[in-house]
Design a protein around this motif. Structure first.
Motif, PDB file in Angstrom:
ATOM      1  N   ASN A 708       0.863  -1.181   0.000  1.00  0.00           N
ATOM      2  CA  ASN A 708       0.000   0.000   0.000  1.00  0.00           C
ATOM      3  C   ASN A 708       0.896   1.227   0.000  1.00  0.00           C
ATOM      4  OD1 ASN A 708      -2.010   1.927   0.445  1.00  0.00           O
ATOM      5  ND2 ASN A 708      -3.205   0.502   1.698  1.00  0.00           N
ATOM      6  N   GLN A 709       0.881   1.988  -1.100  1.00  0.00           N
ATOM      7  CA  GLN A 709       1.871   3.043  -1.298  1.00  0.00           C
ATOM      8  C   GLN A 709       1.204   4.354  -1.682  1.00  0.00           C
ATOM      9  OE1 GLN A 709       5.003   2.928  -4.629  1.00  0.00           O
ATOM     10  NE2 GLN A 709       6.095   1.965  -2.928  1.00  0.00           N
ATOM     11  N   ARG A 710       1.842   5.467  -1.287  1.00  0.00           N
ATOM     12  CA  ARG A 710       1.324   6.807  -1.593  1.00  0.00           C
ATOM     13  C   ARG A 710       2.468   7.678  -2.107  1.00  0.00           C
ATOM     14  NH1 ARG A 710      -2.663  10.502   0.484  1.00  0.00           N
ATOM     15  NH2 ARG A 710      -2.572  12.323  -0.891  1.00  0.00           N
ATOM     16  N   ILE A 711       2.235   8.385  -3.202  1.00  0.00           N
ATOM     17  CA  ILE A 711       3.193   9.351  -3.740  1.00  0.00           C
ATOM     18  C   ILE A 711       2.500  10.702  -3.802  1.00  0.00           C
ATOM     19  CG2 ILE A 711       4.591  10.018  -5.735  1.00  0.00           C
ATOM     20  CD1 ILE A 711       4.779   7.074  -6.468  1.00  0.00           C
ATOM     21  N   ASN A 712       3.102  11.696  -3.183  1.00  0.00           N
ATOM     22  CA  ASN A 712       2.547  13.047  -3.185  1.00  0.00           C
ATOM     23  C   ASN A 712       3.711  14.028  -3.258  1.00  0.00           C
ATOM     24  OD1 ASN A 712       1.010  15.323  -3.035  1.00  0.00           O
ATOM     25  ND2 ASN A 712       0.038  14.831  -1.075  1.00  0.00           N
ATOM     26  N   SER A 713       4.242  14.218  -4.478  1.00  0.00           N
ATOM     27  CA  SER A 713       5.434  15.042  -4.647  1.00  0.00           C
ATOM     28  C   SER A 713       5.533  15.492  -6.091  1.00  0.00           C
ATOM     29  CB  SER A 713       6.685  14.242  -4.257  1.00  0.00           C
ATOM     30  OG  SER A 713       7.857  14.987  -4.480  1.00  0.00           O
ATOM     31  N   ASN A 714       6.076  16.695  -6.297  1.00  0.00           N
ATOM     32  CA  ASN A 714       6.320  17.231  -7.645  1.00  0.00           C
ATOM     33  C   ASN A 714       5.082  17.152  -8.540  1.00  0.00           C
ATOM     34  OD1 ASN A 714       9.044  17.918  -7.174  1.00  0.00           O
ATOM     35  ND2 ASN A 714       9.704  15.823  -7.579  1.00  0.00           N
ATOM     36  N   GLY A 715       3.942  17.498  -7.996  1.00  0.00           N
ATOM     37  CA  GLY A 715       2.721  17.531  -8.789  1.00  0.00           C
ATOM     38  C   GLY A 715       2.069  16.191  -9.015  1.00  0.00           C
ATOM     39  N   VAL A 716       2.595  15.126  -8.374  1.00  0.00           N
ATOM     40  CA  VAL A 716       2.016  13.787  -8.509  1.00  0.00           C
ATOM     41  C   VAL A 716       1.333  13.417  -7.193  1.00  0.00           C
ATOM     42  CG1 VAL A 716       2.490  11.346  -8.897  1.00  0.00           C
ATOM     43  CG2 VAL A 716       3.791  13.081 -10.138  1.00  0.00           C
ATOM     44  N   ASP A 717       0.077  12.989  -7.298  1.00  0.00           N
ATOM     45  CA  ASP A 717      -0.676  12.527  -6.136  1.00  0.00           C
ATOM     46  C   ASP A 717      -1.313  11.200  -6.521  1.00  0.00           C
ATOM     47  OD1 ASP A 717      -2.169  12.097  -3.902  1.00  0.00           O
ATOM     48  OD2 ASP A 717      -3.101  14.082  -3.843  1.00  0.00           O
ATOM     49  N   MET A 718      -0.697  10.105  -6.057  1.00  0.00           N
ATOM     50  CA  MET A 718      -1.133   8.778  -6.482  1.00  0.00           C
ATOM     51  C   MET A 718      -1.150   7.820  -5.298  1.00  0.00           C
ATOM     52  SD  MET A 718       0.393   6.304  -9.504  1.00  0.00           S
ATOM     53  CE  MET A 718       1.871   5.798  -8.635  1.00  0.00           C
ATOM     54  N   LYS A 719      -2.192   7.008  -5.233  1.00  0.00           N
ATOM     55  CA  LYS A 719      -2.292   5.926  -4.263  1.00  0.00           C
ATOM     56  C   LYS A 719      -2.283   4.597  -5.011  1.00  0.00           C
ATOM     57  CE  LYS A 719      -5.174   8.606  -1.050  1.00  0.00           C
ATOM     58  NZ  LYS A 719      -6.498   8.659  -0.364  1.00  0.00           N
ATOM     59  N   MET A 720      -1.636   3.612  -4.416  1.00  0.00           N
ATOM     60  CA  MET A 720      -1.522   2.320  -5.066  1.00  0.00           C
ATOM     61  C   MET A 720      -1.668   1.212  -4.035  1.00  0.00           C
ATOM     62  SD  MET A 720       1.712   0.861  -7.246  1.00  0.00           S
ATOM     63  CE  MET A 720       2.805   1.296  -5.897  1.00  0.00           C
ATOM     64  N   LEU A 721      -2.425   0.179  -4.379  1.00  0.00           N
ATOM     65  CA  LEU A 721      -2.586  -1.001  -3.539  1.00  0.00           C
ATOM     66  C   LEU A 721      -2.393  -2.236  -4.403  1.00  0.00           C
ATOM     67  CD1 LEU A 721      -3.373  -2.511  -0.924  1.00  0.00           C
ATOM     68  CD2 LEU A 721      -5.763  -2.289  -1.626  1.00  0.00           C
ATOM     69  N   ILE A 722      -1.432  -3.067  -4.032  1.00  0.00           N
ATOM     70  CA  ILE A 722      -1.160  -4.313  -4.760  1.00  0.00           C
ATOM     71  C   ILE A 722      -1.371  -5.482  -3.809  1.00  0.00           C
ATOM     72  CG2 ILE A 722       0.571  -5.663  -5.986  1.00  0.00           C
ATOM     73  CD1 ILE A 722       1.853  -3.125  -6.899  1.00  0.00           C
ATOM     74  N   ARG A 723      -2.187  -6.427  -4.249  1.00  0.00           N
ATOM     75  CA  ARG A 723      -2.464  -7.627  -3.448  1.00  0.00           C
ATOM     76  C   ARG A 723      -1.902  -8.850  -4.179  1.00  0.00           C
ATOM     77  NH1 ARG A 723      -8.673  -6.945  -3.423  1.00  0.00           N
ATOM     78  NH2 ARG A 723      -8.149  -5.626  -5.206  1.00  0.00           N
ATOM     79  N   PRO A 724      -0.656  -9.233  -3.876  1.00  0.00           N
ATOM     80  CA  PRO A 724      -0.028 -10.353  -4.585  1.00  0.00           C
ATOM     81  C   PRO A 724      -0.603 -11.693  -4.151  1.00  0.00           C
ATOM     82  CG  PRO A 724       1.414  -9.576  -2.846  1.00  0.00           C
ATOM     83  CD  PRO A 724       0.240  -8.625  -2.876  1.00  0.00           C
ATOM     84  N   ASP A 725      -0.245 -12.717  -4.903  1.00  0.00           N
ATOM     85  CA  ASP A 725      -0.716 -14.078  -4.624  1.00  0.00           C
ATOM     86  C   ASP A 725       0.276 -14.736  -3.662  1.00  0.00           C
ATOM     87  OD1 ASP A 725      -2.240 -16.310  -4.736  1.00  0.00           O
ATOM     88  OD2 ASP A 725      -2.081 -16.625  -6.891  1.00  0.00           O
ATOM     89  N   SER A 726       0.273 -14.272  -2.418  1.00  0.00           N
ATOM     90  CA  SER A 726       1.331 -14.659  -1.481  1.00  0.00           C
ATOM     91  C   SER A 726       0.935 -15.778  -0.521  1.00  0.00           C
ATOM     92  CB  SER A 726       1.756 -13.433  -0.660  1.00  0.00           C
ATOM     93  OG  SER A 726       0.633 -12.869   0.011  1.00  0.00           O
ATOM     94  N   ARG A 727      -0.353 -16.081  -0.394  1.00  0.00           N
ATOM     95  CA  ARG A 727      -0.765 -17.165   0.513  1.00  0.00           C
ATOM     96  C   ARG A 727      -0.701 -18.487  -0.252  1.00  0.00           C
ATOM     97  NH1 ARG A 727      -6.246 -16.686   3.827  1.00  0.00           N
ATOM     98  NH2 ARG A 727      -7.206 -16.812   1.754  1.00  0.00           N
ATOM     99  N   VAL A 728       0.241 -19.350   0.160  1.00  0.00           N
ATOM    100  CA  VAL A 728       0.505 -20.590  -0.565  1.00  0.00           C
ATOM    101  C   VAL A 728       0.533 -21.759   0.415  1.00  0.00           C
ATOM    102  CG1 VAL A 728       2.062 -21.794  -2.141  1.00  0.00           C
ATOM    103  CG2 VAL A 728       1.933 -19.286  -2.189  1.00  0.00           C
ATOM    104  N   LEU A 729      -0.212 -22.801   0.106  1.00  0.00           N
ATOM    105  CA  LEU A 729      -0.124 -24.066   0.831  1.00  0.00           C
ATOM    106  C   LEU A 729       0.585 -25.058  -0.078  1.00  0.00           C
ATOM    107  CD1 LEU A 729      -0.883 -25.760   3.326  1.00  0.00           C
ATOM    108  CD2 LEU A 729      -2.995 -26.383   2.136  1.00  0.00           C
ATOM    109  N   ASN A 730       1.760 -25.527   0.362  1.00  0.00           N
ATOM    110  CA  ASN A 730       2.611 -26.322  -0.520  1.00  0.00           C
ATOM    111  C   ASN A 730       3.034 -27.633   0.151  1.00  0.00           C
ATOM    112  OD1 ASN A 730       4.422 -26.088  -3.143  1.00  0.00           O
ATOM    113  ND2 ASN A 730       5.702 -26.970  -1.540  1.00  0.00           N
ATOM    114  N   LEU A 731       2.953 -28.720  -0.614  1.00  0.00           N
ATOM    115  CA  LEU A 731       3.406 -30.037  -0.175  1.00  0.00           C
ATOM    116  C   LEU A 731       4.576 -30.457  -1.053  1.00  0.00           C
ATOM    117  CD1 LEU A 731       3.001 -32.660   1.526  1.00  0.00           C
ATOM    118  CD2 LEU A 731       1.512 -33.464  -0.328  1.00  0.00           C
ATOM    119  N   SER A 732       5.667 -30.888  -0.428  1.00  0.00           N
ATOM    120  CA  SER A 732       6.851 -31.291  -1.190  1.00  0.00           C
ATOM    121  C   SER A 732       7.413 -32.590  -0.633  1.00  0.00           C
ATOM    122  CB  SER A 732       7.927 -30.202  -1.142  1.00  0.00           C
ATOM    123  OG  SER A 732       8.387 -30.013   0.181  1.00  0.00           O
ATOM    124  N   VAL A 733       8.021 -33.370  -1.524  1.00  0.00           N
ATOM    125  CA  VAL A 733       8.636 -34.643  -1.162  1.00  0.00           C
ATOM    126  C   VAL A 733      10.006 -34.712  -1.820  1.00  0.00           C
ATOM    127  CG1 VAL A 733       8.461 -37.158  -1.245  1.00  0.00           C
ATOM    128  CG2 VAL A 733       6.385 -35.776  -1.014  1.00  0.00           C
TER     129      VAL A 733
END
Length: 761
Positions: A708-733
């Motif tokens: 969750n990021q915010r840029i407010n500088s040099n005439g730029v006012d932007m909000k950004m939210l990125i929700r990656p695919d980070s929840r992983v259930l993994n089985l390995s052998v």
């Protein structure tokens, strides 16, 4: 090795008692020759270097010492397990192969779970809050762009990684690149005698499934060591991105854009390795290695963008469908030689490397303007890229007595990159027309020649290490499309110095200083534009200058269990991706620029403890202050991160791992990110006499890793939210197999040499 005489002291007796305990043999069942208290009895003790693991193929990451003596005793094995995290002043080692959470991940995700390392939304890596990290594979630079390196790390299965070495104060022996330090990813390799190997497979569930598998094989006998491996991985991933951007008219907010994007990002990779080491004689060894990776990656996204008046009223509503299909091949060839002189530690080594890299990207962007009678916009792009890298390196090390050592070396590298970007737009008459504003053919050459000298000596009461590295850099960036040429030609010196002072048997201090550099990559220098949607694009900057950093660290080490470090660094001409916008056409862009100054200082605490025999704990806390300063920019913040890792031994060959990570609000250039945290859990079981390992890992259990990021500088006012695919259930052998035999002879110089050859791996 000389035999131990039991009458000469208690050390050998204690060693033999430990052997009996490890083998679970009562004292009265031991051969007479090894019973404590027997006078004038010798027992030949030898470490067999060709056998590094227990004879029954113990769990990966264990180290075994086989003691040989009376035939009645046979082979007795003491097994010790490396801790997951080893911390020293200026260096942290993460033994990935000992982690329950490692399997089913990739190299980039493993870095995210390493103490002091942070990976942002774009795959950029920082260390202790500072950007500008150099990533090496098996001690070698990759010479890839940030995007290509990110793809390579995403496509490198974690099961191939033995350990990660994190160096914040590297000596002059290492390349000067990397302002905040060096991360060296060391891949697994076999040193066991005989025919050995392993097979593995894993399956994971996220928003989409992912699966992979592979095999490795190693044969070592006499003077020859032959090895090879292959792994395949298919990774599914769905990611969600939300943007809100304000546009201005006469410095007053006039319009606002709300954008929502969903991406499907399948990744498929093949990684492979093959090599041979041959011991010519007791002093000379030669090795040949070929490894590489090939794969495909796609980013298929759908974006809904609503542009409205700031105080209400829809201006445009667009729906964009974007496809970006990438494929790459990375092939590396290495010829290495090692000569050892008569004196231990006196050696000369040489490496000759060639790396061929191909990258292809085909993009297609289709935008529908709703409410405009079916008006559409279509754009397609082709990005072919070829990079060839040639490297020669030689290193010389000579002990000067028992307490001093001199190191020297030479290195030369040549990089040639060719990128020919072509964009076409679809006209109303149905014909595709070249977009001259975005099409560009860019060629980049880089030649770096380096030499270093490093000296280390133990004086009475302290140890000094001083080094000096000189690097001459020549670069040439040619934009063929517009006939523009930018050259750089400069020589720089990079001194390094460290002082180590033991205070007593448990405490020591270390002071380290270094000067380092980060050079712009060819992708950052290439001014071509890459569009994410009609209102957002990225472009390079051919006039980027390298950034230079001075770093000082003061560390206190208590028994290698608690390491406290104060650090300060100052960087000039810091390279940073800055966001700008063209208000008149409602467009936002990102391009790298040189900011005047970046300053960082902080304190970190690393703890490696065993509170209970069944519980191992690793903790890392870092508090730092980062300040970016430039004309119109003053972005400073005090932030902190905490990393906690617990390994628990359970009955019946079970073990578990619980990890937690928290990062407070932080900054990068003109951006400020909100806090986030993750919690992960894994469990492991050893089977089939410890030849097989089954792991179940659950990463980011509560799916709290959101950017969750915010840029407010040099005439730029932007909000950004990125929700990656980070929840992983993994089985390995994983299943390990092979024949482990012991040499009947004592360790010879040639055997020691074979164990030290740098066989890539």
């Amino acid at each position: 090795m000389k035999p131990c005489n039991l009458t000469t002291g208690a050390v050998c007796a204690l060693m033999l008692i430990s052997l009996a305990t490890a083998a679970q043999m009562p004292t009265d069942t031991l051969p007479k020759a090894v019973r404590p208290g027997q006078p004038d009895t010798t027992f030949p003790v030898q470490r067999v270097k060709d056998t590094i693991v227990p004879k029954e193929a113990a769990d990966a990451g264990d180290t075994a010492i086989i003691m040989k003596g009376s035939s009645d005793l046979g082979g007795v094995v003491i097994t010790s397990r490396k801790p997951l995290v080893q911390v020293k002043a200026g260096r942290t080692i993460v033994n990935v192969e000992n982690s329950v959470m490692a399997e089913g991940s990739n190299a980039l995700e493993i870095l995210e779970r390493s103490p002091g390392v942070n990976v942002d939304k774009d795959g950029n890596i920082s260390l202790k809050g500072k950007p500008g990290v150099t990533v090496m594979l098996n001690g070698k630079l990759t010479y890839l762009s940030e995007r290509e390196l990110s793809q390579l790390l995403k496509g490198t299965p974690s099961g191939n990684i033995a350990r990660i070495e994190i160096m914040t104060a590297p000596s002059a022996k290492y390349d000067a690149a990397g302002n905040s330090g060096i991360i060296n990813i060391v891949m697994k390799k076999q040193n066991k005698a005989g025919l050995n190997g392993s097979v593995n497979g894993n399956y994971g569930v996220t928003r989409k499934s992912r699966a992979g598998g592979g095999a490795s094989l190693n044969y070592r006998a006499g003077k020859i060591n032959v090895y090879g491996s292959y792994d395949y991985w298919n990774r599914g991933e769905i990611e969600y991105l939300d943007f809100e951007r304000k546009f201005y008219e006469n410095n007053i907010p006039d319009r606002v854009s709300v954008q929502q994007t969903a991406t499907d990002e399948p990744l498929s990779t093949h990684t492979f390795k093959a090599g041979i080491d041959y011991t010519l004689n007791e002093k000379n060894t030669i090795g040949l290695l070929m490894n590489g990776s090939a794969g495909t990656y796609s980013n298929i996204s759908r974006t809904d963008n609503l542009l409205s008046r700031y105080h209400g009223g829809i201006l445009t509503h667009t729906v964009s469908e974007s496809e970006n299909h990438e494929r790459w091949g990375n092939y590396n060839y290495n010829l290495n030689f090692l000569h050892r002189f008569d004196t231990k530690g006196h050696e000369l080594s040489a490496d000759l490397d060639y790396s061929g890299n191909t990258f292809r990207s085909n993009q297609f962007l289709h935008t529908l303007f709703l409410g405009h009678n079916g008006l559409t916009s279509q754009r397609k792009g082709r990005i072919p890229s070829n990079t060839d890298v040639y490297v020669f390196k030689t290193d010389y090390a000579r002990p000067l007595g028992e307490k001093a050592k001199l190191e020297a070396g030479l290195k030369g590298s040549f990089v040639n990159s060719d990128n020919n970007l072509a964009y076409d737009t679809l006209q109303a008459n149905g014909h595709w027309v070249k977009d001259l504003s975005a099409t560009n053919h860019f060629r980049y050459k880089e030649v770096i020649s380096a030499a270093y000298l490093n000296f280390r000596k133990e004086f009475t009461g302290f140890t000094l290490q001083a080094g000096l590295r000189g690097e001459h850099t020549f670069t040439e960036g040619r934009q063929i499309t517009i006939d523009s040429l930018v050259k750089r030609n400069y020589f720089q010196l990079f001194p390094s110095l460290s002082l180590e002072k033991p205070l007593d048997d448990n405490n020591k201090l270390q002071l380290a200083y270094s000067r380092r550099v980060s050079r712009p990559g060819y992708e950052e220098l290439n001014p071509f534009r890459v569009f994410r949607d009609p209102y957002l694009y990225f472009e390079g900057n051919p006039f980027l200058q390298p950034e230079l950093t001075h770093t000082v660290e003061l560390s206190h080490d208590y028994k290698s269990m608690l390491v406290t470090t104060l650090n300060y660094s100052s960087t000039s001409d810091v390279m940073n991706w800055m966001t700008g916008q063209v208000d008149s056409i409602n467009t936002t862009y990102e391009r790298p620029v040189n900011l005047r100054r970046f300053t960082s200082y902080g304190i970190s605490l690393s703890a490696t403890l065993e509170p209970l025999p069944w519980w191992a704990f690793n903790g890392f806390v870092n508090v730092f202050h980062n300040a970016y300063k430039d004309e119109g920019l003053d972005n400073s913040i005090t932030a902190w991160t905490i990393y906690l890792q617990n390994t628990i031994k359970l009955p019946a060959d079970f073990s578990a791992e619980l990890n937690g990570y928290y990062e407070s609000a932080s900054n990068y250039g003109s951006a400020v990110s909100r806090p986030y945290h993750t919690i992960s859990l894994g469990i492991q079981k050893l089977l089939l006499n410890k030849k097989a390992t089954v792991k179940l890992a659950f990463s980011d259990i509560f799916r709290t890793k959101n950017y969750n990021q915010r840029i407010n500088s040099n005439g730029v006012d932007m909000k950004m939210l990125i929700r990656p695919d980070s929840r992983v259930l993994n089985l390995s052998v994983t299943y390990r197999f092979g024949k482990h035999f012991e040499s009947r002879e004592r360790s010879s110089g040639s055997e020691d040499l074979r164990g030290r050859v740098r066989s890539g791996g």
